[in-house]
Motif scaffolding. Structure first.
Motif, PDB file in Angstrom:
ATOM      1  N   TYR C  13       0.876  -1.165  -0.037  1.00 34.77           N
ATOM      2  CA  TYR C  13       0.241  -0.145  -0.068  1.00 34.77           C
ATOM      3  C   TYR C  13       1.079   1.326   0.039  1.00 34.77           C
ATOM      4  O   TYR C  13       1.610   1.519   0.927  1.00 34.77           O
ATOM      5  CB  TYR C  13      -0.803  -0.101   1.050  1.00 34.77           C
ATOM      6  N   VAL C  18       3.165  -5.191   2.067  1.00 33.08           N
ATOM      7  CA  VAL C  18       2.112  -5.834   3.127  1.00 33.08           C
ATOM      8  C   VAL C  18       2.572  -7.451   2.716  1.00 33.08           C
ATOM      9  O   VAL C  18       2.488  -7.944   3.756  1.00 33.08           O
ATOM     10  CB  VAL C  18       0.828  -5.364   2.769  1.00 33.08           C
ATOM     11  N   ARG C  37      -0.905 -12.910  13.198  1.00 30.89           N
ATOM     12  CA  ARG C  37      -1.202 -12.018  14.212  1.00 30.89           C
ATOM     13  C   ARG C  37      -1.908 -10.952  13.286  1.00 30.89           C
ATOM     14  O   ARG C  37      -1.749 -11.220  11.985  1.00 30.89           O
ATOM     15  CB  ARG C  37       0.032 -11.211  14.682  1.00 30.89           C
ATOM     16  N   SER C  38      -2.670 -10.276  13.990  1.00 32.86           N
ATOM     17  CA  SER C  38      -3.167  -9.141  13.395  1.00 32.86           C
ATOM     18  C   SER C  38      -2.354  -8.105  12.339  1.00 32.86           C
ATOM     19  O   SER C  38      -1.165  -7.881  13.087  1.00 32.86           O
ATOM     20  CB  SER C  38      -4.028  -8.291  14.470  1.00 32.86           C
ATOM     21  N   GLY C  39      -2.583  -7.893  11.422  1.00 32.70           N
ATOM     22  CA  GLY C  39      -1.972  -6.976  10.373  1.00 32.70           C
ATOM     23  C   GLY C  39      -0.573  -7.824   9.717  1.00 32.70           C
ATOM     24  O   GLY C  39       0.212  -7.293   8.691  1.00 32.70           O
ATOM     25  N   SER C  40      -0.850  -9.196  10.001  1.00 36.16           N
ATOM     26  CA  SER C  40       0.302 -10.052   9.171  1.00 36.16           C
ATOM     27  C   SER C  40       0.196 -10.190   7.681  1.00 36.16           C
ATOM     28  O   SER C  40       0.851 -10.813   6.778  1.00 36.16           O
ATOM     29  CB  SER C  40       0.477 -11.380   9.874  1.00 36.16           C
ATOM     30  N   GLY C  41      -1.230  -9.696   7.397  1.00 38.09           N
ATOM     31  CA  GLY C  41      -1.343  -9.862   5.770  1.00 38.09           C
ATOM     32  C   GLY C  41      -2.336 -10.861   5.293  1.00 38.09           C
ATOM     33  O   GLY C  41      -2.702 -11.141   4.104  1.00 38.09           O
ATOM     34  N   LYS C  42      -3.015 -11.660   6.346  1.00 40.15           N
ATOM     35  CA  LYS C  42      -4.005 -12.713   5.903  1.00 40.15           C
ATOM     36  C   LYS C  42      -5.103 -12.288   4.956  1.00 40.15           C
ATOM     37  O   LYS C  42      -5.170 -12.894   4.072  1.00 40.15           O
ATOM     38  CB  LYS C  42      -4.506 -13.304   7.312  1.00 40.15           C
ATOM     39  N   SER C  43      -5.761 -11.110   5.474  1.00 40.67           N
ATOM     40  CA  SER C  43      -6.984 -10.690   4.415  1.00 40.67           C
ATOM     41  C   SER C  43      -6.386 -10.193   3.370  1.00 40.67           C
ATOM     42  O   SER C  43      -7.165 -10.719   2.321  1.00 40.67           O
ATOM     43  CB  SER C  43      -7.491  -9.639   5.352  1.00 40.67           C
ATOM     44  N   THR C  44      -5.387  -9.541   3.363  1.00 40.00           N
ATOM     45  CA  THR C  44      -4.892  -8.750   1.998  1.00 40.00           C
ATOM     46  C   THR C  44      -4.627 -10.111   0.891  1.00 40.00           C
ATOM     47  O   THR C  44      -4.985 -10.024  -0.131  1.00 40.00           O
ATOM     48  CB  THR C  44      -3.514  -8.116   2.331  1.00 40.00           C
ATOM     49  N   GLU C 164     -12.264 -14.926   8.465  1.00 37.80           N
ATOM     50  CA  GLU C 164     -12.618 -14.656   9.806  1.00 37.80           C
ATOM     51  C   GLU C 164     -14.073 -14.457   9.767  1.00 37.80           C
ATOM     52  O   GLU C 164     -14.355 -13.581  10.585  1.00 37.80           O
ATOM     53  CB  GLU C 164     -11.826 -13.224  10.211  1.00 37.80           C
ATOM     54  N   HIS C 196      -9.277 -17.307  13.559  1.00 38.15           N
ATOM     55  CA  HIS C 196      -8.639 -17.339  14.864  1.00 38.15           C
ATOM     56  C   HIS C 196      -8.979 -18.168  15.837  1.00 38.15           C
ATOM     57  O   HIS C 196      -8.556 -18.142  16.903  1.00 38.15           O
ATOM     58  CB  HIS C 196      -9.046 -15.922  15.665  1.00 38.15           C
TER      59      HIS C 196
HETATM   60  N1  LIG Z   1      -6.366  -0.061   2.358  1.00 35.97           N
HETATM   61  C1  LIG Z   1      -5.260  -0.298   2.944  1.00 35.97           C
HETATM   62  N2  LIG Z   1      -4.476   0.874   2.960  1.00 35.97           N
HETATM   63  C2  LIG Z   1      -3.326   0.743   3.608  1.00 35.97           C
HETATM   64  N3  LIG Z   1      -2.887  -0.053   4.432  1.00 35.97           N
HETATM   65  C3  LIG Z   1      -3.658  -1.382   4.528  1.00 35.97           C
HETATM   66  C4  LIG Z   1      -5.010  -1.337   3.735  1.00 35.97           C
HETATM   67  N4  LIG Z   1      -5.517  -2.641   4.137  1.00 35.97           N
HETATM   68  C5  LIG Z   1      -4.675  -2.949   4.778  1.00 35.97           C
HETATM   69  N5  LIG Z   1      -3.639  -2.268   5.420  1.00 35.97           N
HETATM   70  C6  LIG Z   1      -2.469  -2.637   5.995  1.00 35.97           C
HETATM   71  O1  LIG Z   1      -1.925  -3.829   5.604  1.00 35.97           O
HETATM   72  C7  LIG Z   1      -1.324  -4.694   6.795  1.00 35.97           C
HETATM   73  C8  LIG Z   1      -2.070  -6.192   6.454  1.00 35.97           C
HETATM   74  O2  LIG Z   1      -3.519  -6.004   6.580  1.00 35.97           O
HETATM   75  P1  LIG Z   1      -4.421  -7.368   6.633  1.00 35.97           P
HETATM   76  O3  LIG Z   1      -6.037  -6.836   6.704  1.00 35.97           O
HETATM   77  O4  LIG Z   1      -4.291  -8.326   5.361  1.00 35.97           O
HETATM   78  O5  LIG Z   1      -4.253  -8.036   7.905  1.00 35.97           O
HETATM   79  P2  LIG Z   1      -4.781  -9.319   8.772  1.00 35.97           P
HETATM   80  O6  LIG Z   1      -3.553 -10.110   8.744  1.00 35.97           O
HETATM   81  O7  LIG Z   1      -5.665  -9.632   7.991  1.00 35.97           O
HETATM   82  O8  LIG Z   1      -5.114  -8.879  10.105  1.00 35.97           O
HETATM   83  P3  LIG Z   1      -6.363  -8.977  10.977  1.00 35.97           P
HETATM   84  O9  LIG Z   1      -6.191 -10.333  11.746  1.00 35.97           O
HETATM   85  O10 LIG Z   1      -6.324  -7.889  11.996  1.00 35.97           O
HETATM   86  O11 LIG Z   1      -7.529  -9.025  10.128  1.00 35.97           O
HETATM   87  C9  LIG Z   1      -1.894  -4.232   7.962  1.00 35.97           C
HETATM   88  O12 LIG Z   1      -0.804  -3.456   8.410  1.00 35.97           O
HETATM   89  C10 LIG Z   1      -2.689  -2.835   7.411  1.00 35.97           C
HETATM   90  O13 LIG Z   1      -2.708  -1.779   8.245  1.00 35.97           O
END
Ligand SMILES: Nc1ncnc2c1ncn2[C@@H]1O[C@H](COP(=O)(O)OP(=O)(O)OP(=O)(O)O)[C@@H](O)[C@H]1O
Ligand SMILES: [Mg+2]
Lengths: 218, 239, 243
Positions: C13, C18, C37-44, C164, C196
């Motif tokens: 981003y 990410v 962990r939260s923020g590790s990029g799973k959703s992305t 999730e 989770h």
């Molecule tokens: N639209 C966006 N713009 C900028 N940064 C983003 C955006 N979406 C996600 N991020 C960043 O990308 C990183 C990964 O986000 P992601 O949502 O993939 O994490 P996650 O592993 O799914 O976390 P969670 O368990 O909290 O859902 C995070 O640091 C988040 O802040």
């Protein structure tokens, strides 16, 4: 006598602009006072008063501004009063603005959640204190954006009074056009002058609305 | 110095009042049709278009929302011939009122589009719908439902705003009234009758909007409160 | 041929990376749990797989559709890849049945009269056969999520992605959704699920992927991952669940 569009013309129009602003301020003050009274009556008064005010708001909002202006100017003078254009203009615009401001502010008062009224009651505030210290300050906050937005409408509405001969900006434009026969220059300048007054108000209104949204997000 | 009301001379002109009313309805519906199309296009350009599109759209909207309709009329009717475009009074009226409504409705449509959560759009895309299908099946109805009160309020203001077109002698109700007034000298009566006609038209249209709303949103009647209650929320006042 | 193959997937981003080069292969019938962990990029990562997020480098191949930076073939791919979101995202103005038949109708041209059979079939798979005419706001969170699963199933996807899907639910409602997913797993559906719920991942997933700082840090058979974590990061992450 102005022959062609130039610096003198701009000065002439500017004179009209001063009247537009003056009339707008009169309307805002008049509409503001009556609008506030009507808004309170509409949302808090006894039933007969609510119905009366609601009827007033409904009827005025269903009538064209131009007809309200004509009714004040031509119509009422036959009843034995003579209204100079300025007075007729100010009265008709105030009648109109009152209905809209009352409606806007009623919405703001009613937007305050019931729980706030109950909390005030629970603290043993009197009905007046409840309004004065709890409800109106909050309603005031949320009303700022729409109120400033309506000021833009008031400024633009004053242009209609040109049609009963009150020499504000638009009427000045018509007169100037009759002298110079350069309608494009004249009315573009007139439009620009309205824009200079209205745009900052619109911008401010948007800012106030955004702040409101940001505030409720937390 | 009491004044005797006498509606007879005004009511004797009923045929003119009727044709004026019809002219007003025609002028309004043409302007509304064109204006809403312009507004929707401007909103899509602003929300979903290229950067230059957003700039063009925003400039148009701000220019028309921050100047009076009367001046827009004068500029189009008296000013355009300077650029070699000559419009009849009725054409200028339709043009100006449409552009004016276009600017206001663009803002309303934009608010509706932005009010739909991004997750709804993603869910549609994830199901394989095209962008257009997402608009058509997922976004439009909920967005329209959100903006319906302000949109119909705006249409009422447009209907009433057509009276200003009398200033350039476009044929409509107020012009018909002005003619009657100047020939009968019954000013108060004439304008009271006009007010009554406009008020009736407004109420009839509000009722129609309400019916259309019931039909449009028939698929989902909220459990709490009647549909009518949600359709008459205080609307934002703009003209 | 694997159902899903991700090669060297990189996404940032702005200039914040990410995903830093993800490699992953999922075979037909696999149930892959993605933890981290939260923020590790799973959703992305999940959102990249069905093209909701564009990415800068690498390729993704799902059931024969290749997805790269050009973002061609997106809709073909989405017809065969289902996705269920944390926030359900049902369409509020449509009934349960209409939510389910919308995409089959407008994307695949399903005739109207075959709609109700499809609705009955997918709703019975999530145990909500009697709710076809309800509207989303008349359902509990758990029911809404099961309808979302049914809606996705109606497209007959070859792969399903779950992000999730129980995080927004109360503990009592989580169970019914997890049960539905477990039944899909038994029926042989290929799935990638971010979760989770460690116990659920361990029981239902054939494989588990641990993501850390935008990479696949450790992966393997679920049993292995949970009983013999190799990296200290993974050990740390699952430690509370082992007590
Ligand atoms: N639209 C966006 N713009 C900028 N940064 C983003 C955006 N979406 C996600 N991020 C960043 O990308 C990183 C990964 O986000 P992601 O949502 O993939 O994490 P996650 O592993 O799914 O976390 P969670 O368990 O909290 O859902 C995070 O640091 C988040 O802040
Ligand atoms: Mg996530």
């Amino acid at each position: 006598m102005i022959q062609s569009f130039g610096w003198q013309s701009v000065q002439f129009l500017f004179h009209g602009l001063v009247w537009t602003v003056g009339l707008s301020l009169c309307t805002f003050v008049g509409g503001g006072i009556f609008g506030l009274l009507f808004a309170i009556a509409r949302s808090l008064g006894p039933n007969w008063l609510r119905a009366l005010v609601a009827g007033y708001i409904q009827l005025v909002q269903a009538t064209p501004l131009l007809i309200v202006v004509f009714l004040s100017y031509y119509g009422l003078s036959f009843l034995g009063f003579y209204f100079p254009p300025l007075a007729a203009a100010a009265i008709s615009l105030t009648i109109y603005a009152t209905a809209f401001l009352a409606d806007i502010w009623r919405g703001c008062i009613e937007a305050i959640p019931r729980t706030q009224w109950e909390a005030a009651d629970a603290l043993a505030l009197s009905p007046f204190q409840r309004l004065r210290y709890v409800i109106l300050p909050q309603a005031f906050q949320i009303s700022l954006g729409p109120t400033v937005g309506f000021m833009v409408q008031i400024v633009k509405n004053t242009s209609v009074t040109a049609l009963i001969g009150f020499v504000e900006l638009t009427r000045a434009g018509q007169l100037l056009n009759n002298m110079t026969f350069q309608p494009f220059h004249v009315f573009l300048t007139v439009a620009a002058m309205y824009f200079v007054v209205c745009y900052p108000l619109s911008w401010w209104s948007e800012k106030l609305k955004e702040r409101k949204h940001a505030g409720t997000a937390h | 110095m009491a004044y005797e009301m006498n509606f007879t001379p005004v009511l004797a002109r009923t045929p003119e009042l009727i044709s004026g009313t019809i002219d007003t309805l025609i002028l309004s519906s043409q302007s509304i049709g064109i204006g809403l199309t312009i507004g929707l296009a401007a909103a899509l350009l602003r929300v979903d278009g290229p950067k230059w599109g957003a700039v063009v759209s925003a400039t148009y909207v701000e220019a028309f929302r921050n100047t009076p309709l009367l001046v827009q009329l004068f500029l189009l009717f008296f000013g355009l011939p300077y650029m070699g475009i000559r419009l009849t009074a009725n054409e200028a009226a339709i043009f100006a009122i449409s552009l004016n409504l276009g600017a206001y409705s663009a803002e309303i449509f934009r608010a509706g589009l932005l009010a739909i959560p991004k997750t709804q759009i993603e869910a549609g895309l994830a199901l394989g719908l095209s962008r257009l299908q997402v608009m058509r099946y997922v976004v439009i109805i909920p967005a329209l439902r959100i903006i319906y009160p302000s949109l119909t309020g705006q249409l009422t203001l447009t209907l009433l705003g057509t009276s200003i077109a009398s200033a350039i002698s476009a044929t409509e109700l107020t012009l018909a009234g002005a003619k009657i007034e100047s020939q009968t000298f019954r000013s108060l009566e004439t304008f009271l009758v006009l007010a009554a006609i406009y008020i009736t038209m407004t109420f009839v249209f509000r009722f129609l909007y309400w019916l259309v709303g019931l039909w449009l949103f028939r698929r989902r009647v909220p459990k709490t409160g009647s549909a009518a209650a949600t359709l008459t929320l205080p609307r934002e006042v703009e003209s | 041929m694997p159902a899903l193959r991700i090669e060297n997937l990189k996404k940032s981003y702005g200039n914040v990376p990410v995903l830093k080069g993800i490699n992953l292969a999922v075979e037909n019938g696999d149930v892959v749990a993605v933890i981290g962990r939260s923020g590790s990029g799973k959703s992305t990562m999940l959102r990249c797989i069905n093209g909701l997020e564009p990415f800068q480098e690498g390729t993704i191949e799902v059931v024969g559709h290749k997805l790269d930076q050009s973002r061609a073939n997106l809709r073909e791919l989405r017809k065969e890849v289902g996705m269920v979101f944390q926030s359900y995202n049902l369409f509020p103005h449509l009934s349960v049945a209409e939510n389910i038949t919308l995409a089959p109708r407008v994307v695949k041209g399903l005739p109207r009269d075959e709609g109700s059979a499809l609705v009955r079939e997918v709703l019975s798979r999530v145990g909500l056969a009697e709710k076809a005419d309800a509207y989303p706001d008349e359902l509990s969170g758990g029911q809404q999520q099961r309808v979302a699963i049914a809606r996705s199933l109606a497209m007959k996807p070859k792969v399903m992605l779950f992000d999730e899907v129980t995080s927004a639910l109360d503990p009592e409602l989580t169970g019914e959704v997890l049960k539905t997913i477990a039944q899909l797993a038994e029926a042989g559906m290929t799935m990638v699920l971010v979760t989770h719920e460690m116990g659920f991942a361990r029981r239902v997933a054939t494989r588990t992927v641990f993501m850390h700082q935008g990479t696949v840090w450790e992966e393997g058979k679920s049993e292995e991952i949970f009983t013999h974590p190799k990296t200290p990061e993974l050990k740390n992450f699952i430690a509370p669940d082992l007590k």
